[in-house]
Design a protein around this motif. Structure first.
Motif, mmCIF file in Angstrom:
data_model
loop_
_atom_site.group_PDB
_atom_site.id
_atom_site.type_symbol
_atom_site.label_atom_id
_atom_site.label_comp_id
_atom_site.label_asym_id
_atom_site.label_seq_id
_atom_site.Cartn_x
_atom_site.Cartn_y
_atom_site.Cartn_z
ATOM 1 N N PRO A 175 -24.677 -7.358 41.243
ATOM 2 C CA PRO A 175 -25.155 -8.284 40.199
ATOM 3 C C PRO A 175 -26.686 -8.369 40.128
ATOM 4 C CG PRO A 175 -23.330 -9.261 41.399
ATOM 5 C CD PRO A 175 -23.706 -8.019 42.139
ATOM 6 N N LYS A 196 -29.417 -7.010 36.867
ATOM 7 C CA LYS A 196 -30.420 -7.835 36.189
ATOM 8 C C LYS A 196 -31.813 -7.197 36.169
ATOM 9 C CE LYS A 196 -27.992 -12.115 37.418
ATOM 10 N NZ LYS A 196 -27.980 -13.283 38.335
ATOM 11 N N VAL A 197 -32.109 -6.361 37.156
ATOM 12 C CA VAL A 197 -33.493 -5.882 37.273
ATOM 13 C C VAL A 197 -33.650 -4.366 37.270
ATOM 14 C CG1 VAL A 197 -34.211 -7.951 38.532
ATOM 15 C CG2 VAL A 197 -33.442 -5.940 39.813
ATOM 16 N N ALA A 230 -33.758 -14.729 38.688
ATOM 17 C CA ALA A 230 -32.828 -14.059 37.761
ATOM 18 C C ALA A 230 -31.456 -14.733 37.771
ATOM 19 C CB ALA A 230 -32.696 -12.597 38.135
#
Length: 443
Positions: A101, A105-106, A443
């Motif tokens: 996860p 996000k990055v 995040a």
């Protein structure tokens, strides 16, 4: 008869001890290594070297052991930016609920570039000169290693779900071909297929990889038999253990770099030896994730090429190959019930020449031999933590810390000088790392 004038050369390193790794367990006292055009051209006593050669640069290391640069045979170096994000968790919880996860996000080109640069700085300060890389955006990874003058084998990822790198099976293979072609003639950066693991890669993908690996003559680098749970799941799914499935698909051969291998039968160990498989032992990551114990001494006794890797900083938390050597040697003794198992000289070999062999570079690096590339690490052994000195190799494995690495060369170019990184802006690396910390935490 007049004596020949000294021959001009690029570099001469004079060391209190040279540990060439090949021949095995040898320590040469007061020897010099002579380098010309990136390669080792002589290894001889210092007094003889001074008569025979006129170096443009002379480095005197009167308190040091000069060793081959260490080879980190399995790592995910962009993940330095996830160091310490999710600790003290079992593998699948750690991976599926936290790491994947966070990556979703990055993950992107900038994340990969900055993570690799942080990793290179850390590896150089620990005497590592080559990494076997396994992560997404291999084009960016390879370009970053090339820019920094660091030696790497860059994994070409294959996995059965969409990522920021590729959306389909065909795209993974198309992009793999493009990246391989872009580094085909590079002196420092080469490639390997990097299918994630048997539980995330289909038979069809493995069959394509086998054909392409044969055609391109590149290794196949994957996690397998990392946990008992992985093995039991595969048996329930296909009726085969993961290794048996790889055998059925034709992947068990001398190009296979099998990482972790904590769950092995005697028959599987014998099959690895017969096929020329390299096993990369990642003891600290396996301990931290409670994944199991690789039978490293059984593998060694069977004649399997055993190399060492740190795994990524998200699961190990560092890229310290000195720590990995020590842990591997100690753990192997406990697992084997034999204090003589996985001795210090073998631990150093596993971290150098065996690693080079695993990634297909044993003709170029991994030992201090004539004709090989000049990849070295100088280790200061005069500090109180490594005194008194009885046995150099034992001291390197059981007592030395990576902070004792003073100087590093890759292909004859100095990358660390007196503990200072050459050509790298540490303040800028830290600034970018702090920015990623804030972004990932929010995040």
């Amino acid at each position: 008869m007049s004596q020949m004038p000294p021959q001009p050369v690029d570099l001469m390193i004079e060391a209190r001890w040279v540990v060439p790794v090949e021949p095995h367990a040898v320590v040469l006292e007061n020897h010099a290594v002579v380098v010309q055009d990136e390669r080792i051209v002589a290894l001889l006593p210092i007094a003889d070297a001074r008569l025979a050669y006129a170096p443009r640069e002379r480095v005197e290391l009167g308190e040091h052991a000069l060793i081959p640069g260490l080879v980190n045979s399995h790592t995910h170096n962009p993940m330095t930016l996830l160091r310490g994000l999710a600790d003290d968790l079992p593998l699948m919880v750690w991976l599926q609920q936290h790491i994947w996860p966070a990556e979703a996000k990055v993950m992107g080109a900038e994340f990969v570039r900055d993570g690799v640069e942080l990793a290179v700085a850390e590896m150089l300060r620990g005497g590592t000169t080559c990494a076997n890389e396994n992560y997404f955006f291999p084009d960016v990874i390879g370009a970053t290693y090339r820019k920094l003058g660091f030696r790497a084998v860059v994994g070409l990822p294959v996995i059965e779900f969409p990522t920021a790198w590729a959306k389909s099976q065909d795209e993974y293979f198309e992009r793999a071909s493009e990246v391989h072609d872009s580094f085909r003639s590079d002196n420092l950066v080469s490639t390997a297929f990097a299918p994630h693991a048997p539980y995330t890669v289909s038979d069809e993908s493995f069959e394509r990889i086998r054909v392409l690996s044969d055609q391109l003559d590149i290794p196949v680098h994957l996690h397998t038999h990392e946990t008992a749970h992985e093995v039991e799941d595969e048996k329930a799914k296909s009726g085969l253990r993961p290794f048996q499935r790889l055998q059925k698909l034709g992947l068990v051969n001398d190009r296979l770099i099998a990482v972790h291998m904590t769950q092995l039968t005697d028959g599987e160990i014998a099959a690895c030896a017969a096929a020329g498989v390299s096993v990369v032992h990642c003891p600290e990551s396996n301990l931290k994730l409670a994944s199991g114990f690789c039978p490293a001494e059984k593998l060694r006794l069977a004649g399997v090429n055993v190399a060492l890797g740190t795994d990524g900083c998200a699961s190990n938390n560092d890229l310290d190959m000195f720590g990995e050597m020590r842990t591997a040697a100690l753990l192997a003794k406990a697992v084997a019930g034999d204090a003589a198992a996985f001795d210090a000289a073998f631990a150093l070999r596993a971290a150098t020449l065996n690693g080079a062999k695993a990634v297909g570079l044993e003709a170029k690096i991994g030992s201090i031999e004539l004709g090989k590339q000049a990849d070295f690490a100088a280790v200061r052994l005069s500090e109180l933590e490594t005194q008194p000195m009885f046995h150099v190799i034992s001291q390197l494995v059981y007592a030395t810390g990576r902070h004792q690495v003073s100087d590093v060369w890759i292909a004859g170019r100095r990358k660390l000088a007196g503990r200072e990184l050459v050509g790298m802006d540490v303040a800028a690396i830290l600034e970018r790392t702090h920015a990623w910390r804030e972004r990932i935490a929010s995040a």
